[in-house]
Design a protein around this motif. Structure first.
Motif, PDB file in Angstrom:
ATOM      1  N   GLU A   1      32.669  40.982  37.784  1.00 36.08           N
ATOM      2  CA  GLU A   1      33.183  42.156  38.633  1.00 36.08           C
ATOM      3  C   GLU A   1      32.705  42.046  39.857  1.00 36.08           C
ATOM      4  N   HIS A   2      31.560  41.083  40.293  1.00 38.51           N
ATOM      5  CA  HIS A   2      30.961  40.783  41.609  1.00 38.51           C
ATOM      6  C   HIS A   2      32.149  40.802  42.737  1.00 38.51           C
ATOM      7  N   PRO A   3      32.083  41.512  43.948  1.00 38.09           N
ATOM      8  CA  PRO A   3      32.945  41.389  44.919  1.00 38.09           C
ATOM      9  C   PRO A   3      33.051  40.173  45.564  1.00 38.09           C
ATOM     10  N   LEU A   4      32.333  39.114  45.438  1.00 43.14           N
ATOM     11  CA  LEU A   4      32.617  37.610  46.052  1.00 43.14           C
ATOM     12  C   LEU A   4      33.354  36.974  45.195  1.00 43.14           C
ATOM     13  N   VAL A   5      33.356  37.157  43.942  1.00 48.53           N
ATOM     14  CA  VAL A   5      34.178  36.284  42.932  1.00 48.53           C
ATOM     15  C   VAL A   5      35.561  35.838  43.609  1.00 48.53           C
ATOM     16  N   GLU A   6      36.087  37.058  43.688  1.00 45.86           N
ATOM     17  CA  GLU A   6      37.606  36.673  44.379  1.00 45.86           C
ATOM     18  C   GLU A   6      37.517  35.803  45.378  1.00 45.86           C
ATOM     19  N   LYS A   7      36.714  35.829  46.465  1.00 43.79           N
ATOM     20  CA  LYS A   7      36.784  34.883  47.570  1.00 43.79           C
ATOM     21  C   LYS A   7      36.566  33.534  47.329  1.00 43.79           C
TER      22      LYS A   7
ATOM     23  N   LEU B   1      40.038  29.773  36.628  1.00 47.16           N
ATOM     24  CA  LEU B   1      38.828  30.698  36.792  1.00 47.16           C
ATOM     25  C   LEU B   1      39.261  32.379  36.773  1.00 47.16           C
ATOM     26  N   ARG B   2      40.699  32.648  37.134  1.00 46.28           N
ATOM     27  CA  ARG B   2      41.240  33.695  37.184  1.00 46.28           C
ATOM     28  C   ARG B   2      41.182  34.412  35.830  1.00 46.28           C
ATOM     29  N   GLN B   3      41.597  33.451  34.964  1.00 51.03           N
ATOM     30  CA  GLN B   3      41.859  33.849  33.617  1.00 51.03           C
ATOM     31  C   GLN B   3      40.554  34.347  33.044  1.00 51.03           C
ATOM     32  N   PHE B   4      39.394  33.465  33.310  1.00 57.85           N
ATOM     33  CA  PHE B   4      38.191  33.646  32.863  1.00 57.85           C
ATOM     34  C   PHE B   4      37.689  35.066  33.303  1.00 57.85           C
ATOM     35  N   VAL B   5      37.814  35.351  34.368  1.00 62.68           N
ATOM     36  CA  VAL B   5      37.211  36.636  35.129  1.00 62.68           C
ATOM     37  C   VAL B   5      38.072  37.838  34.530  1.00 62.68           C
ATOM     38  N   ASP B   6      39.215  37.676  34.229  1.00 63.05           N
ATOM     39  CA  ASP B   6      40.212  38.535  33.982  1.00 63.05           C
ATOM     40  C   ASP B   6      39.753  38.753  32.436  1.00 63.05           C
ATOM     41  N   GLU B   7      39.538  37.991  31.525  1.00 69.69           N
ATOM     42  CA  GLU B   7      39.044  38.107  30.126  1.00 69.69           C
ATOM     43  C   GLU B   7      37.758  38.889  30.164  1.00 69.69           C
TER      44      GLU B   7
ATOM     45  N   PRO C   1      24.561  25.023  41.846  1.00 73.82           N
ATOM     46  CA  PRO C   1      25.997  25.575  41.419  1.00 73.82           C
ATOM     47  C   PRO C   1      26.169  26.864  41.215  1.00 73.82           C
ATOM     48  N   ILE C   2      27.212  27.580  41.902  1.00 78.43           N
ATOM     49  CA  ILE C   2      27.422  29.261  41.664  1.00 78.43           C
ATOM     50  C   ILE C   2      28.694  29.205  40.208  1.00 78.43           C
ATOM     51  N   TRP C   3      27.955  29.847  39.485  1.00 78.99           N
ATOM     52  CA  TRP C   3      28.820  30.136  38.066  1.00 78.99           C
ATOM     53  C   TRP C   3      29.340  31.719  37.893  1.00 78.99           C
ATOM     54  N   ILE C   4      30.130  31.803  37.118  1.00 75.62           N
ATOM     55  CA  ILE C   4      30.527  33.261  36.736  1.00 75.62           C
ATOM     56  C   ILE C   4      30.344  33.460  35.257  1.00 75.62           C
ATOM     57  N   THR C   5      29.625  34.421  34.908  1.00 75.74           N
ATOM     58  CA  THR C   5      29.296  34.657  33.394  1.00 75.74           C
ATOM     59  C   THR C   5      29.756  35.983  32.834  1.00 75.74           C
ATOM     60  N   ASN C   6      29.688  35.865  31.635  1.00 78.42           N
ATOM     61  CA  ASN C   6      29.946  37.233  30.721  1.00 78.42           C
ATOM     62  C   ASN C   6      28.487  38.131  30.399  1.00 78.42           C
TER      63      ASN C   6
ATOM     64  N   ILE D   1      31.705  29.752  33.904  1.00 84.95           N
ATOM     65  CA  ILE D   1      32.676  28.937  34.474  1.00 84.95           C
ATOM     66  C   ILE D   1      32.100  28.550  35.773  1.00 84.95           C
ATOM     67  N   PHE D   2      32.356  27.353  36.208  1.00 79.49           N
ATOM     68  CA  PHE D   2      31.727  26.830  37.371  1.00 79.49           C
ATOM     69  C   PHE D   2      32.955  26.957  38.369  1.00 79.49           C
ATOM     70  N   THR D   3      32.281  27.874  39.712  1.00 80.66           N
ATOM     71  CA  THR D   3      33.502  28.234  40.735  1.00 80.66           C
ATOM     72  C   THR D   3      33.590  27.164  41.523  1.00 80.66           C
ATOM     73  N   GLY D   4      32.899  26.068  41.482  1.00 73.78           N
ATOM     74  CA  GLY D   4      33.090  24.760  42.365  1.00 73.78           C
ATOM     75  C   GLY D   4      32.421  24.901  43.883  1.00 73.78           C
ATOM     76  N   VAL D   5      31.820  26.144  43.881  1.00 73.28           N
ATOM     77  CA  VAL D   5      30.927  26.275  45.207  1.00 73.28           C
ATOM     78  C   VAL D   5      29.639  26.248  44.776  1.00 73.28           C
ATOM     79  N   TYR D   6      28.809  26.135  46.102  1.00 75.80           N
ATOM     80  CA  TYR D   6      27.359  25.774  45.800  1.00 75.80           C
ATOM     81  C   TYR D   6      26.575  26.884  46.682  1.00 75.80           C
ATOM     82  N   ALA D   7      25.364  27.225  46.238  1.00 76.71           N
ATOM     83  CA  ALA D   7      24.451  28.250  46.902  1.00 76.71           C
ATOM     84  C   ALA D   7      23.319  27.286  47.469  1.00 76.71           C
ATOM     85  N   VAL D   8      22.361  27.811  48.055  1.00 74.38           N
ATOM     86  CA  VAL D   8      21.229  27.351  48.882  1.00 74.38           C
ATOM     87  C   VAL D   8      20.123  28.205  48.681  1.00 74.38           C
ATOM     88  N   ASN D   9      19.148  27.566  47.751  1.00 72.31           N
ATOM     89  CA  ASN D   9      17.703  28.212  47.455  1.00 72.31           C
ATOM     90  C   ASN D   9      17.081  28.560  48.659  1.00 72.31           C
TER      91      ASN D   9
END
Length: 822
Positions: free
Chosen positions: A264-270, A281-287, A322-327, A306-314
RNA sequence: GCGGGUGUGGCGGAACCGGCAGACGCGUCGGACUUAGGAUCCGAUGUCCUCGGACGUAAGGGUUCGAAUCCCUUCACCCGCACCA
């Protein structure tokens, strides 16, 4: 001798009590006040059940006892009368909710009177009366003005079967607390009360509640769920956005190998849009978003991501992760994003293992060095920081603070306290509740109904249909109105308030129920409050008890009252069980109090319920046990009548001139007074208080066919009736009226005489090596040496120690002597 | 998984500070009264026993002159919370 006839006795005294109301509440007394309160009932169509009889029996006995102990007692009853079942009856049977509710109130009031409960019925409070909910609305407005009531759109808990939203506290295991129907999320604009503003005080003040059961305090503590940690942000590679995360383990920050977002995170869409695998990715998020609450919040369900393909920096070491989306991230808690530290968090360990993500050990076990290759679980204990740049070698507990200091100094994060507690959602899309006093104007927006226009009355031109959205919205007369500010066209809020709002302040209204210019008078509420003894079921450990504490604190801050906590002492009574299960219609093991009253009378019902188990334990209903209680009352009836034949007018007697048997009876009487006073007054052991009264009655049988000192006979009977009066008010009043003046309930509770308790001689137990081998009778009060001397010359002791070596002798005066031999 | 609680006769439960385990009630057995008793009253009632005692508070261990009670380990049941980072 007349037979004990409960039916006629009970009716006679109830008629008198409820006509004359000797239980009237007054503030003008020199006595110490005592506020005795039981959780008010919901007016169910079934009438009162044995559970009601139990709570109210406990409360009534205590209230009556305290009156006799010279307290100024407030004891009031009411009805928590709004709620869904009334609407259910309207839908199912076409009855008006108010008619149904008031009929049930009539019935239950009649039944409670049959039980002989000593309420001041003139103070009765009914939460669905306009003269009550006017003030519920007024209090809502007070909250609103203080910035504690707000409307916002949120994903809220929705129950299809009840057709309404629910508060977090009303969702049990993902199901509706009332109907057990599964709850799901729905986006709606709803009203909330800002209970989180008081989270800290609600937690801290639990310490003040010395008279509350620990388990209730622990449950509230867990519910509030305070945690300390840090909030800081990861930069997102290729985007301007940051991902703030919350952690309680800043000491593990060098072990971060990935970042996870809730679906549900607002950044997910972007982040996902434009990715090569966007569809996947969209299918996983909807699920994940469509998962029910049960599936989502179950710790056992499989962690997926699922891996978004985008990276974050500590920010602490500029490591790219890597930035992942999870349940498994709870969107509503913290920031909805979490740093992943597989080596030191169990969930992260499982997740990283499954998706083969990097693990970095950053906390070592000071006792035994760790090796990632040999670990099959995360190390979550404190330890020594390793692989942590400048922090390496720091104790991890101290390291938490050090890392937070670093984050603050470098402007990437802050110290943060989080709570599990969420704001209280109070909107309900139902009819039978207090309307939320808000008007929506096209020009002025959200406007409070002016105080002088309260109450906003419930309309009668509504339709009740299964599943229909808020029945109030079907009422034209209700919906359309003028804006109080500009006079223009406007419409009303059609949601009503959660009934738990009504019950969050009723105990304050009890002190001043007829006030028509304020919810309650400040002096009155301050005189009676806080409640000295509250009694009710454990099922309200969080809901009602937390909400009421919150209300009290807000009203204190608003200057309406002067105390911090509403309930000083709390007793949670156990359930009533029969044949090994909670009484229920479906199990066919229901006993109704009214059928017991019909058969044996209210006194027997009250006595059995108090005698069968200590208050906090579950009570096992036994028809034979009821029979036994009835038998006891018959014995009381009989022995009192027998004794009365020997009464004299004389009240004094010389205790020295009594026979040994009379002395023994007199001693038993004083012993019983002591026991009952302590058991009822200090320990809430009503069951043992009753058993000691049974012992006294047994003891009285010594003189059932023997002459007894007439003044003593009179004294014993008088004290017996006074002691029994709080438990069995009718039979005692009847017997009292036959032999004494006035009402037994207006007598002072008897006091005991320590001197009269003391026996001249005591039995001393003789032990050899801790085993009882004999007894001897000695004068009371001999010292250790004297007792030992008597013991050593005792025939039995001499025999058994003759050929043994005496190692040690332990003598406890007035109790025992233990001879240790080899 | 985490937190809390409970465990004592045939049953509900007592034993409050470490000092006689089983109060009180139910049930059962026996006796009295009675035409009768499912009423009432009186008495017995933890288990085993060679009638001296022995054993006994979920199981095992410990501390102590002495443990249902305090400590440790284990088991069973109940309740609450449960992906809260």
């Amino acid at each position: 001798m007349e037979k004990y006839n409960p039916a006629s006795i009970e009716k006679k005294w109830q008629d008198k009590w409820f006509a004359e109301n000797p239980f009237r509440v007054t503030e003008d007394s020199d006595k110490k006040k005592f506020y005795c309160l039981e959780m008010l009932p919901y007016p169910s169509g079934e009438g009162i059940h044995t559970g009601h009889a139990r709570v109210y029996g406990l409360g009534d006995t205590l209230a009556r006892f305290k009156r006799m102990k010279n307290y100024n007692v407030i004891h009031v009853q009411g009805f928590d009368a709004f709620g869904l079942p009334a609407e259910g009856a309207a839908i199912k049977r076409g009855i008006r909710p108010d008619d149904w509710t008031y009929a049930n109130i009539e019935k239950m009031t009649r039944q409670m009177k049959l039980m002989g409960f000593s309420y001041d019925w003139d103070q009765k409070v009914i939460t669905c009366n306009p003269d009550y909910y006017r003030w519920t609305q007024w209090l809502f407005e007070l909250f609103y003005k203080r910035g504690l009531a707000y409307k916002k759109e949120a994903a809220v808990n929705w129950c299809d079967s009840c057709g309404t939203v629910l508060a977090n506290e009303q969702v049990i295991d993902g199901k509706c607390w009332r109907c057990d129907h599964e709850v799901h999320k729905k986006n709606l604009a709803q009203w909330f009360l800002k209970i989180t503003d008081y989270a800290d005080e609600l937690l801290a003040d639990l310490d003040k509640l010395k008279g509350w059961p620990d388990r209730v305090k622990i449950m509230q503590e867990n519910w509030i769920g305070r945690s300390e940690g840090a909030e800081f942000s990861f930069n997102v590679e290729g985007h301007d956005d940051k991902i703030p995360v919350y952690t309680t383990r800043p000491d593990t920050i060098f072990g971060v190998t990935y970042v996870v977002l809730a679906a549900e995170h607002p950044l997910v869409e972007k982040l996902i849009s434009g990715q090569p695998n966007e569809a996947e990715l969209r299918q996983f998020v909807d699920e994940v978003r469509n998962l029910s609450d049960v599936e989502k919040t179950n710790a056992d369900s499989e962690k997926k991501g699922i891996f978004t393909g985008v990276y974050a920096v500590n920010p602490i070491n500029n490591k790219r992760v890597p930035i992942w989306i999870t349940n498994y991230v709870v969107y509503e808690f913290g920031t909805g994003a979490v740093m992943g530290v597989p080596a030191h968090d169990e969930r992260d360990w499982m997740f990283a293992t499954k998706y083969d993500l990097e693990k970095i050990l950053v906390i070592d076990n000071p006792k035994r060095p760790l090796d990632l290759n040999e670990m099959d679980n995360a190390y979550t204990e404190p330890g020594i920081m390793v692989n942590s740049g400048p922090f390496t070698g720091t104790d991890s507990v101290k390291g938490k603070r050090a890392v937070i200091d670093w984050l603050e100094k470098n402007g990437v994060g802050t110290r943060k306290i989080n709570y599990r507690l969420r704001d209280w959602l109070i909107s309900r899309q139902r009819y039978w509740g207090a309307p939320i006093p808000i008007i929506y104007c096209d020009k002025c927006g959200e406007v409070l109904v002016p105080e002088e226009d309260l109450p906003v009355l419930l309309p009668t031109d509504v339709e009740f249909k299964q599943g229909a959205l808020s029945p109030l919205s079907t009422s034209k007369s209700f919906n359309d109105c003028k804006c109080p500010k500009c006079g223009g066209h406007a419409h009303r809020e059609t949601d009503t308030m959660d009934t738990f709002i009504c019950s969050s302040w009723y105990y304050l209204r009890y002190t001043d129920p007829h006030n028509d210019h304020a919810p309650f008078d400040r002096d009155k509420v301050n005189y009676w409050s806080p409640v000295d003894q509250y009694i009710g079921g454990i099922e309200h450990a969080i809901l009602h008890l937390l909400y009421s504490r919150f209300f009290t604190k807000v009203l204190r801050d608003a200057g309406l009252l002067d105390f911090d906590e509403p309930f000083t002492n709390l007793l949670c009574q156990g359930m009533v069980i029969k044949d090994g299960a909670k009484m229920s219609k479906s199990k066919g093991n229901v006993v109704s109090p009214e059928e017991i009253i019909d058969k044996y009378g209210a006194d027997t019902a009250r006595l059995f319920i108090l005698f069968a188990a200590p208050p906090e334990r579950d009570l096992d209903w036994s028809d034979q046990g009821v029979e036994g209680s009835f038998r006891f009352l018959n014995r009381v009836w009989r022995i009192v009548n027998i004794y009365s034949e020997q009464f004299s007018d004389a009240v004094d007697y010389d205790s020295n001139s009594l026979t040994d048997e009379e002395k023994s009876l007199r001693r038993a009487m004083h012993r019983t007074i002591k026991k009952v006073t302590e058991d009822v007054g200090d320990r809430f052991m009503f069951n043992t208080a009753i058993s000691s009264l049974m012992e006294l009655v047994n003891e009285m049988h010594t003189f059932q066919d023997k002459p007894i000192n007439p003044a003593l006979a009179r004294e014993v009977v008088s004290n017996l009736l006074k002691m029994l009066a709080p438990f069995v008010p009718h039979i005692t009043e009847e017997l009292w009226s036959k032999f004494f003046e006035g009402s037994v309930h207006q007598q002072m509770f008897p006091t005991f005489d320590e001197v009269a308790l003391v026996e001249d001689e005591v039995e001393i137990v003789l032990q050899i090596n801790g085993k009882v081998r004999g007894r001897m009778t000695l004068p009371r009060g001999l010292d250790r040496a004297a007792v030992e001397k008597f013991a050593m010359t005792h025939q039995r002791v001499k025999e058994l120690t003759a050929d043994k070596k005496i190692v040690k002798v332990i003598a406890v005066p007035d109790k025992l002597v233990n001879v240790v031999v080899k």
